[in-house]
Design an enzyme around this catalytic site. Structure first.
Site, short mmCIF file in Angstrom:
data_model
loop_
_atom_site.label_atom_id
_atom_site.label_comp_id
_atom_site.label_asym_id
_atom_site.label_seq_id
_atom_site.Cartn_x
_atom_site.Cartn_y
_atom_site.Cartn_z
NE ARG A 111 3.92 3.81 -1.03
CZ ARG A 111 4.16 4.77 -0.16
NH1 ARG A 111 3.70 6.00 -0.37
NH2 ARG A 111 4.88 4.52 0.91
CG ASP A 131 7.66 4.52 -1.43
OD1 ASP A 131 7.88 3.60 -0.63
OD2 ASP A 131 7.37 5.68 -1.05
CG HIS A 155 9.85 4.49 1.90
ND1 HIS A 155 8.66 3.81 2.04
CD2 HIS A 155 9.94 5.33 2.96
CE1 HIS A 155 8.04 4.24 3.15
NE2 HIS A 155 8.81 5.15 3.73
CD GLU A 198 7.20 6.54 7.01
OE1 GLU A 198 6.18 6.78 7.67
OE2 GLU A 198 7.16 6.15 5.82
CD1 TRP A 224 8.11 13.93 7.42
CD2 TRP A 224 6.22 12.83 7.84
NE1 TRP A 224 8.45 12.67 7.85
CE2 TRP A 224 7.31 11.97 8.12
CE3 TRP A 224 4.92 12.35 8.03
CZ2 TRP A 224 7.13 10.67 8.58
CZ3 TRP A 224 4.75 11.04 8.49
CH2 TRP A 224 5.84 10.22 8.75
CE1 TYR A 275 1.65 12.63 5.30
CE2 TYR A 275 2.19 14.96 5.28
CZ TYR A 275 2.59 13.64 5.26
OH TYR A 275 3.92 13.33 5.19
CG PHE A 276 -4.60 17.70 0.59
CD1 PHE A 276 -4.60 18.28 1.84
CD2 PHE A 276 -4.59 18.53 -0.52
CE1 PHE A 276 -4.58 19.67 2.00
CE2 PHE A 276 -4.58 19.92 -0.39
CZ PHE A 276 -4.58 20.48 0.87
CG ASP A 277 -2.71 10.79 3.09
OD1 ASP A 277 -2.60 11.89 3.65
OD2 ASP A 277 -2.00 9.80 3.37
CD1 TRP A 284 1.40 11.08 2.12
CD2 TRP A 284 2.87 10.09 0.76
NE1 TRP A 284 2.62 11.68 2.32
CE2 TRP A 284 3.54 11.10 1.50
CE3 TRP A 284 3.60 9.33 -0.16
CZ2 TRP A 284 4.89 11.36 1.35
CZ3 TRP A 284 4.95 9.59 -0.32
CH2 TRP A 284 5.58 10.59 0.44
CB THR A 285 -1.78 7.40 -4.32
OG1 THR A 285 -0.54 6.76 -4.67
CG2 THR A 285 -1.73 8.86 -4.70
#
Length: 754
Positions: free
Chosen positions: A162, A191, A262, A325, A391, A416-418, A466-467
């Site tokens: 991302r 991705d 993805h 996903e 997850w 989840y550090f986002d 996730w960015t």
């Protein structure tokens, strides 16, 4: 010196150290403090049998950077003023990778281990024991440590698709892992929004797939984009350099090559591996996109070629193949996919995904490696030798462990550090959720549902970053620090959530290290956080911080100052007002101001019950969130919202006595890219006795959409005590939508009754 006085000094020294623990993170398994420190000075030498090993040179350079002392390395055995590094012959009974012993006394420092990994961990512990200051004589506390990790997978993830981060920062990221004795770097390399790894046989993957013609700006709900060409990739030479860099620091890099979903960046490069033939563009939109790899023989040949080059670059035991996903829309309408389902005697598209994963696994196994994938690879039947990364909560990991498959725990609730780590109102834009340091520290990778035997299949845990909303290295640092420190103690096996404050004291001492190293980090630990409890005619607003005595607040909406009211006990809120608070030290604000408006109605603070509980990711405040007098921010669905995944919200509010009511307001949320949908309908029923209910109204989906989720129902005055609100979940996401075929999320906030 009299023995009794010596004993007194020893006891007092140990008492002081117990009150002010050394800032060792992760906390060692066993630590004994000693009275006499070692004095580090310019005459101290590093004594070792291997003068050129990375560990020795790392220690020398780290001490020089940390203290200014440039120590000599020698192979001569010295009995005094030396830091001795030594390997012991492995004890086949008690040997554990990463095990080490560190002894500091007044004459010397000794680090011993069975392997170089253990030496490296001992060195990291020693460096945390040495004050970060330039001085001619530096005291190192006397101690004896026996230590080893509990879990074999202690990981951090980074999405570079991302947003792309240069090679130099990837090395820094690896340094941060090494600082906290993490041993696995999960590198998310492909991705929809970018392909980041050079594949020699397929040059278009980076010529085309590494670049997109714009990016999303702001939150997903805004749906705004720029038109700036964006991208980048790592050459194979750069990857070899990074893999070698990580190996020196005893970190394994696990690459992730996403499939079957993805995959848009790959399909933009080679559309022949899709179901439709394209054309495609590299994704600009975040989320889940419908075009995926088509499971035909040519696609598998392509993926096998890609994975062959990947496995040549990465010597890791596991190769991550994603598997998450993956919409089935294209497969359902693809003649080739339907023929594959028939030819292979598969039941449906879910079993087709299982066939896809198992076919890839067989190839990877033939190469002497194993696959690991997100927990969706359980769908349709798990590949025989696959490991699972859980997850979507812990359920997938529990199911896999019970089937005797290895598992890495990475639930969104804790890892989840986002997600936001401080009050969402004061944080930079994030994906959602609320995961602060204390919550990370409370995580237990081994679910209580597993037996002792089943628990052996839990390899460990990792945090994911996730960015989508993170586009600079400094922002990456801010999101992982200091939460990574908390996770490191969890996976080392020495965390104790019941004694979180002791960990917090050690953690705060690490902030000086971050400052000296120039690491950007979150100070949310100092931030004033809040908790709301029921109170007479309203709510009690409780404030917390690292030091509650430093909290100053106002109740009139003005900015708090050092001279404002000092917080002593929960603030009673019985009317509409705005409370602002901040943490002060030495007359200066140490934290950002938190601002909380309250809207008090007849439902505020009242008893509420739910038929279905919210998902653990979005239920931190429990049912009371719906009647706490606080309205959630639609763009920051963190702690002020309750999220229900695939379930209705069925809430009953007890006003405590019969009240005359004529208006009910409810807030709901829509963010379809995040699979969040307005409810299909909202029904309101009332009762005088809690048993016999009658309907006031049913609000239709059309009305909810027209009013953008803000549901306001006015009616003739009713004298009732109980109010039931039923918000119907959207159900399975429709074809053509993000996340098609998956459960919808339903997000609900304040239920106000007037």
């Amino acid at each position: 010196m009299p023995k009794i006085f010596t004993l007194f000094l020893l006891v007092m020294t140990n008492l002081v150290l117990a009150q002010n623990p050394l800032p060792l993170i992760p906390k060692p398994q066993k630590t004994e403090y000693r009275s006499d420190p070692f004095v580090l000075n310019s005459k101290t030498v590093i004594q070792t049998g291997d003068m050129s090993s990375f560990e020795v040179l790392f220690l020398k350079e780290s001490i020089k950077s940390q203290t200014g002392l440039d120590l000599k390395i020698t192979s001569k055995v010295k009995s005094k003023n030396a830091i001795q590094l030594g390997l012991k012959a492995p004890d086949t009974i008690n040997f554990s990778r990463g095990q080490y012993e560190l002894i500091v006394d007044k004459n010397k420092i000794q680090i011993s281990s069975f392997d170089n990994q253990g030496l490296f961990y001992g060195i990291q512990t020693l460096l945390q024991s040495i004050p970060y200051q330039y001085s001619e004589n530096i005291k190192v506390s006397g101690l004896r440590i026996s230590d080893q990790p509990k879990f074999q997978w202690r990981g951090m993830h980074l999405d570079v698709c991302r947003h792309f981060f240069p090679k130099e920062f990837i090395k820094k990221y690896i340094d941060y892992l090494a600082l906290y004795k993490m041993n696995t770097f999960h590198w998310h390399l492909t991705d929809d929004q970018g392909w980041r790894i050079e594949i020699k046989k397929y040059p278009k993957l980076t010529e085309v797939g590494a670049w997109r013609n714009g990016s999303m700006v702001g939150h997903y709900t805004d749906q705004t984009f720029d038109d700036i060409r964006y991208g980048g990739f790592y050459t194979q030479e750069e990857i070899k350099e990074i893999v070698a860099y990580a190996k020196e620091r005893h970190i394994t890099i696990v690459p992730e090559i996403e499939m079957p979903g993805h995959a848009l960046a790959a399909l933009a490069s080679y559309p022949e591996f899709s179901c439709t033939g394209g054309p495609f563009e590299v994704g600009k939109t975040w989320g889940v996109l419908e075009d995926v790899f088509c499971p035909k023989d040519e696609t598998f040949a392509f993926l096998e070629d890609v994975l062959s080059e990947v496995m040549t670059l990465f010597p890791s035991e596991y190769i991550h193949i994603g598997g998450d996903e993956s919409p089935k829309v294209r497969w359902k309408s693809c003649s080739h996919c339907q023929k594959r389902i028939k030819d292979e005697n598969l039941k449906d598209e879910h079993e087709l995904q299982s066939y896809f994963i198992q076919r890839i696994e067989k190839f990877v196994n033939r190469k002497g490696r194993k696959i690991i994938g997100w927990d969706e690879i359980l769908e349709g039947g798990l590949a025989p030798n696959a490991a699972v990364m859980s997850w979507r909560g812990t359920e997938g990991g529990i199911a896999a462990a019970k089937q005797k498959h290895f598992v890495v725990m990475s639930p969104g609730s804790h890892c989840y550090f986002d997600h936001y780590q401080g009050e969402p109102k004061n944080e930079p834009i994030a994906f959602g959720g609320y995961t602060n340091v204390e919550k990370v520290y409370s995580f237990n990778p081994i679910p209580k549902e597993l037996s002792t035997e089943e628990s052996k299949y839990i390899l460990g845990a990792q945090a994911n970053l996730w960015t989508e909303y993170i586009n600079t290295p400094k922002h990456v640092e801010y999101m992982i620090m200091p939460r990574m420190a908390a996770l490191s103690e969890v996976v080392w096996g020495t965390s104790n959530p019941d004694n979180y404050k002791e960990f917090e004291k050690r953690l705060i001492q690490h902030f000086e290290i971050y400052d000296k190293k120039g690491i950007n980090y979150s100070k949310a630990i100092f931030e004033v956080t809040s908790k709301v409890q029921p109170a007479e005619n309203g709510v009690a607003f409780e404030l917390k911080s690292a030091n509650p005595t430093g909290i100053k607040y106002t109740t009139d909406g003005s900015e708090p100052k050092a001279s404002s009211v000092a917080y002593e006990k929960p603030i009673l809120v019985v009317k509409n007002q705005t409370i602002k608070a901040a943490y002060f030290e030495n007359e200066k604000a140490k934290s950002a101001t938190i601002e909380q408006p309250f809207f008090i109605t007849k439902s505020t603070g009242k008893k509420i019950e739910l038929i279905h509980q919210p998902h653990e990711n979005y239920g931190i405040g429990g049912p009371f969130t719906l009647v706490d007098g606080m309205k959630g921010n639609p763009s920051k669905f963190g702690r002020d919202w309750l999220g229900f995944w695939g379930k209705d919200m069925n809430a009953t509010i007890d006003l405590g006595k019969t009240e005359a009511i004529s208006k009910i307001s409810i807030n709901t949320l829509s963010s379809e890219g995040s699979w969040i949908y307005y409810p299909k309908s909202v029904g309101i029923l009332v009762s005088k006795d809690g048993e016999n209910y009658y309907s006031i109204t049913i609000v239709s989906s059309k009305e909810i959409y027209e009013d953008k989720g803000k549901i306001v129902v006015e009616f003739d005055k009713q004298n009732v005590q109980f109010i039931k609100v039923i918000a119907e979940n959207n159900g399975i996401i429709a074809e053509g939508k993000q996340g098609a075929g998956s459960n919808s999320w339903l997000f609900v906030d304040e239920i106000s009754i007037e």
